[in-house]
Design a protein around this motif. Structure first.
Motif, PDB file in Angstrom:
ATOM      1  N   THR A 235      42.959  37.924  45.463  1.00  0.00           N
ATOM      2  CA  THR A 235      42.978  39.245  44.841  1.00  0.00           C
ATOM      3  C   THR A 235      44.387  39.831  44.892  1.00  0.00           C
ATOM      4  N   ILE A 236      45.080  39.602  46.014  1.00  0.00           N
ATOM      5  CA  ILE A 236      46.438  40.110  46.161  1.00  0.00           C
ATOM      6  C   ILE A 236      47.397  39.333  45.272  1.00  0.00           C
ATOM      7  N   HIS A 237      47.190  38.030  45.175  1.00  0.00           N
ATOM      8  CA  HIS A 237      48.029  37.154  44.353  1.00  0.00           C
ATOM      9  C   HIS A 237      47.120  36.465  43.344  1.00  0.00           C
ATOM     10  N   PRO A 238      46.788  37.117  42.246  1.00  0.00           N
ATOM     11  CA  PRO A 238      45.739  36.618  41.369  1.00  0.00           C
ATOM     12  C   PRO A 238      46.076  35.299  40.706  1.00  0.00           C
ATOM     13  N   PHE A 239      45.022  34.497  40.518  1.00  0.00           N
ATOM     14  CA  PHE A 239      45.141  33.215  39.834  1.00  0.00           C
ATOM     15  C   PHE A 239      45.784  33.395  38.472  1.00  0.00           C
ATOM     16  N   CYS A 240      46.748  32.517  38.185  1.00  0.00           N
ATOM     17  CA  CYS A 240      47.315  32.395  36.850  1.00  0.00           C
ATOM     18  C   CYS A 240      48.481  33.327  36.573  1.00  0.00           C
ATOM     19  N   VAL A 241      48.610  34.450  37.260  1.00  0.00           N
ATOM     20  CA  VAL A 241      49.623  35.420  36.856  1.00  0.00           C
ATOM     21  C   VAL A 241      50.587  35.816  37.973  1.00  0.00           C
ATOM     22  N   SER A 242      50.438  35.280  39.175  1.00  0.00           N
ATOM     23  CA  SER A 242      51.322  35.662  40.265  1.00  0.00           C
ATOM     24  C   SER A 242      52.589  34.825  40.263  1.00  0.00           C
ATOM     25  N   ASP A 243      53.622  35.340  40.936  1.00  0.00           N
ATOM     26  CA  ASP A 243      54.850  34.574  41.108  1.00  0.00           C
ATOM     27  C   ASP A 243      54.698  33.516  42.195  1.00  0.00           C
ATOM     28  N   GLU A 244      53.765  33.737  43.122  1.00  0.00           N
ATOM     29  CA  GLU A 244      53.484  32.741  44.140  1.00  0.00           C
ATOM     30  C   GLU A 244      51.978  32.595  44.285  1.00  0.00           C
ATOM     31  N   GLU A 245      51.582  31.495  44.880  1.00  0.00           N
ATOM     32  CA  GLU A 245      50.161  31.175  44.947  1.00  0.00           C
ATOM     33  C   GLU A 245      49.821  30.695  46.347  1.00  0.00           C
ATOM     34  N   ILE A 246      48.808  31.289  46.967  1.00  0.00           N
ATOM     35  CA  ILE A 246      48.293  30.805  48.248  1.00  0.00           C
ATOM     36  C   ILE A 246      47.233  29.764  47.924  1.00  0.00           C
ATOM     37  N   VAL A 247      47.536  28.514  48.221  1.00  0.00           N
ATOM     38  CA  VAL A 247      46.655  27.421  47.799  1.00  0.00           C
ATOM     39  C   VAL A 247      45.643  27.039  48.865  1.00  0.00           C
ATOM     40  N   SER A 248      45.876  27.438  50.125  1.00  0.00           N
ATOM     41  CA  SER A 248      44.871  27.159  51.160  1.00  0.00           C
ATOM     42  C   SER A 248      45.120  28.065  52.358  1.00  0.00           C
ATOM     43  N   VAL A 249      44.055  28.320  53.099  1.00  0.00           N
ATOM     44  CA  VAL A 249      44.124  29.057  54.364  1.00  0.00           C
ATOM     45  C   VAL A 249      43.872  28.038  55.468  1.00  0.00           C
ATOM     46  N   GLU A 250      44.847  27.872  56.367  1.00  0.00           N
ATOM     47  CA  GLU A 250      44.831  26.765  57.319  1.00  0.00           C
ATOM     48  C   GLU A 250      44.282  27.133  58.692  1.00  0.00           C
ATOM     49  N   SER A 251      44.060  28.406  58.975  1.00  0.00           N
ATOM     50  CA  SER A 251      43.639  28.793  60.323  1.00  0.00           C
ATOM     51  C   SER A 251      42.627  29.923  60.257  1.00  0.00           C
ATOM     52  N   GLU A 252      41.926  30.125  61.343  1.00  0.00           N
ATOM     53  CA  GLU A 252      41.113  31.325  61.501  1.00  0.00           C
ATOM     54  C   GLU A 252      42.047  32.497  61.793  1.00  0.00           C
ATOM     55  N   ALA A 253      41.509  33.696  61.739  1.00  0.00           N
ATOM     56  CA  ALA A 253      42.339  34.904  61.850  1.00  0.00           C
ATOM     57  C   ALA A 253      42.796  35.163  63.277  1.00  0.00           C
ATOM     58  N   THR A 254      43.956  35.782  63.381  1.00  0.00           N
ATOM     59  CA  THR A 254      44.408  36.396  64.625  1.00  0.00           C
ATOM     60  C   THR A 254      44.755  37.847  64.329  1.00  0.00           C
ATOM     61  N   ARG A 255      44.505  38.741  65.281  1.00  0.00           N
ATOM     62  CA  ARG A 255      44.781  40.163  65.094  1.00  0.00           C
ATOM     63  C   ARG A 255      46.188  40.484  65.572  1.00  0.00           C
ATOM     64  N   ARG A 256      46.946  41.187  64.723  1.00  0.00           N
ATOM     65  CA  ARG A 256      48.308  41.574  65.068  1.00  0.00           C
ATOM     66  C   ARG A 256      48.578  42.964  64.514  1.00  0.00           C
ATOM     67  N   ASP A 257      48.742  43.923  65.395  1.00  0.00           N
ATOM     68  CA  ASP A 257      49.205  45.258  64.985  1.00  0.00           C
ATOM     69  C   ASP A 257      48.410  45.822  63.806  1.00  0.00           C
ATOM     70  N   GLY A 258      47.092  45.830  63.925  1.00  0.00           N
ATOM     71  CA  GLY A 258      46.271  46.411  62.880  1.00  0.00           C
ATOM     72  C   GLY A 258      46.135  45.564  61.635  1.00  0.00           C
ATOM     73  N   ALA A 259      46.360  44.270  61.771  1.00  0.00           N
ATOM     74  CA  ALA A 259      46.239  43.374  60.623  1.00  0.00           C
ATOM     75  C   ALA A 259      45.532  42.098  61.043  1.00  0.00           C
ATOM     76  N   CYS A 260      44.933  41.427  60.066  1.00  0.00           N
ATOM     77  CA  CYS A 260      44.374  40.091  60.257  1.00  0.00           C
ATOM     78  C   CYS A 260      45.361  39.094  59.662  1.00  0.00           C
ATOM     79  N   CYS A 261      45.773  38.118  60.457  1.00  0.00           N
ATOM     80  CA  CYS A 261      46.815  37.190  60.045  1.00  0.00           C
ATOM     81  C   CYS A 261      46.294  35.752  60.041  1.00  0.00           C
TER      82      CYS A 261
END
Length: 387
Positions: A71-97
């Motif tokens: 949603t942040i980097h939409p398919f087809c129209v973004s300058d960069e593309e996240i092609v896979s998520v390699e890990s489960e989340a870690t919490r850092r300073d009010g964010a999920c990383c």
């Protein structure tokens, strides 16, 4: 850059028909931008985060995070593309990383992507595989026989790689539409949408055959797909919001753009075999885009405002992509570019320019006309200047 007017107007009319014949006729005239003249290195894991609050509970799973990043980097129209998520989340300073693989975004691919478990999947190529070649369309190793005269070895290699990449994406689209049909059935869609999803899957079989055939012809030996990586259980869409968001992103945006890009490739192709393949692909992708817009309209009718809001977010992300300048990209020398274009291959810069024009001249104006999105910045929907 201006898209082919005839194909553009025909596609617009079909997309707007989801509002009903009389509304489509009025909107085709009235909607700004609709119908009239418009105003690799190896990837390494990176850490990417999005804001999160304790009240929302646990961070998203890997697969859910992949959808959020899309949603942040939409398919087809973004300058960069996240092609896979390699890990489960870690919490850092009010964010999920998450650890993710990020690649420069490719111009819009033909076909609908197949994503599972936080990763976009395609089969690996398999040399000497002849089971996915077109039948009865020539004597070449791939069934289709483009003219190889006057092509250098480097140009043949470029064309073979380009058509093979396209064929593997089309091959994965067969699975994507098969799952889409299950999504529709699980959520109570009408039979017309389910039938169209199955027809689209068969279309993609044909597109994959065309791509593998052309790749084989340019290689001088057969090539096809290995097995598509697939888990035992393939999840279906969780609800109407998830279904509509995916249809808007991959169909209303992705396949609408892909249909227009394929039509432009067809217009520039000189080789008869390539032109025939691109004509079939462009026409089929136009129907697939129409299916996506009809699906979104149906889902909003059933699910109401939550579905409409999710769809609007997809179009807003596409609009934001137009506000950013495209990345600087080197194009091949003019003579080589012309030789490749004659065989259906356009450089990344040209493809990205066509994709941006398709967004500005068709996708966003029609989303606005159908009440699916309201631009926050009216200038963002203005088509790029003609070039």
């Amino acid at each position: 850059m201006l898209l082919d007017r005839s194909f553009r107007r025909t596609l617009i009319a079909r997309l707007l028909s989801s509002a009903g014949p009389s509304a489509a006729a009025a909107l085709l005239v009235a909607a700004p931008g609709c119908g009239g003249e418009p105003e690799a290195d190896e990837a390494a894991a990176e850490t990417r985060c999005f804001e999160w609050f304790d009240e929302l509970g646990a961070c998203l799973s890997r697969e859910q995070a992949f959808e959020e990043f899309r949603t942040i980097h939409p398919f087809c129209v973004s300058d960069e593309e996240i092609v896979s998520v390699e890990s489960e989340a870690t919490r850092r300073d009010g964010a999920c990383c998450y650890e993710v693989i990020v690649e420069p975004a490719s111009p819009c691919a033909v076909g609908r992507p197949f994503s599972l478990e936080g990763q976009r999947r395609t089969a690996a190529p398999r040399p000497d595989e002849a089971g996915w070649l077109a039948r009865g369309q020539g004597a070449g190793p791939g069934g289709l026989q483009p003219s190889l005269a006057d092509l250098t070895d480097e140009e043949r290699e470029t064309l073979a790689e380009g058509w093979l990449r396209s064929a593997l994406e089309e091959h994965a689209s067969v699975a994507s539409f098969a799952r889409f049909a299950l999504d529709l059935m699980a959520l109570g869609a009408p039979s017309s949408l389910v039938e169209a999803a199955h027809i689209a899957a068969l279309d993609e079989v044909g597109h994959a055959r065309l791509g593998f055939s052309l790749a084989s012809a340019y290689r001088g030996e057969p090539v096809g797909p290995a097995a598509l990586p697939m888990p035992r259980g393939v999840p279906v869409a969780a609800d109407l919001v998830a279904l509509a968001r995916a249809a808007a992103e991959e169909g209303c945006v992705g396949e609408t753009v892909a249909a227009l890009v394929a039509a432009e490739q067809r217009a520039r192709a000189v080789d008869p075999a390539v032109g025939a393949a691109l004509e079939a692909i462009a026409d089929d992708e136009a129907r697939h885009a129409e299916l996506a817009w009809l699906t979104v309209t149906w889902a909003i009718g059933v699910g109401g405002e939550p579905v409409r809001s999710a769809v609007a977010d997809v179009f807003e992300a596409a609009a934001k992509s137009l506000r950013r300048p495209p990345p600087a990209e080197a194009e091949p020398p003019r003579g080589r570019a012309a030789a490749l274009a004659a065989h259906g291959h356009l450089g990344d810069a040209a493809l990205r320019a066509l994709s941006r024009a398709a967004l500005a001249q068709v996708v966003l104006p029609c989303a606005r006309a159908l009440g699916l999105w309201r631009p926050r910045d009216l200038d963002s929907t203005r088509a790029p200047a003609a070039s």
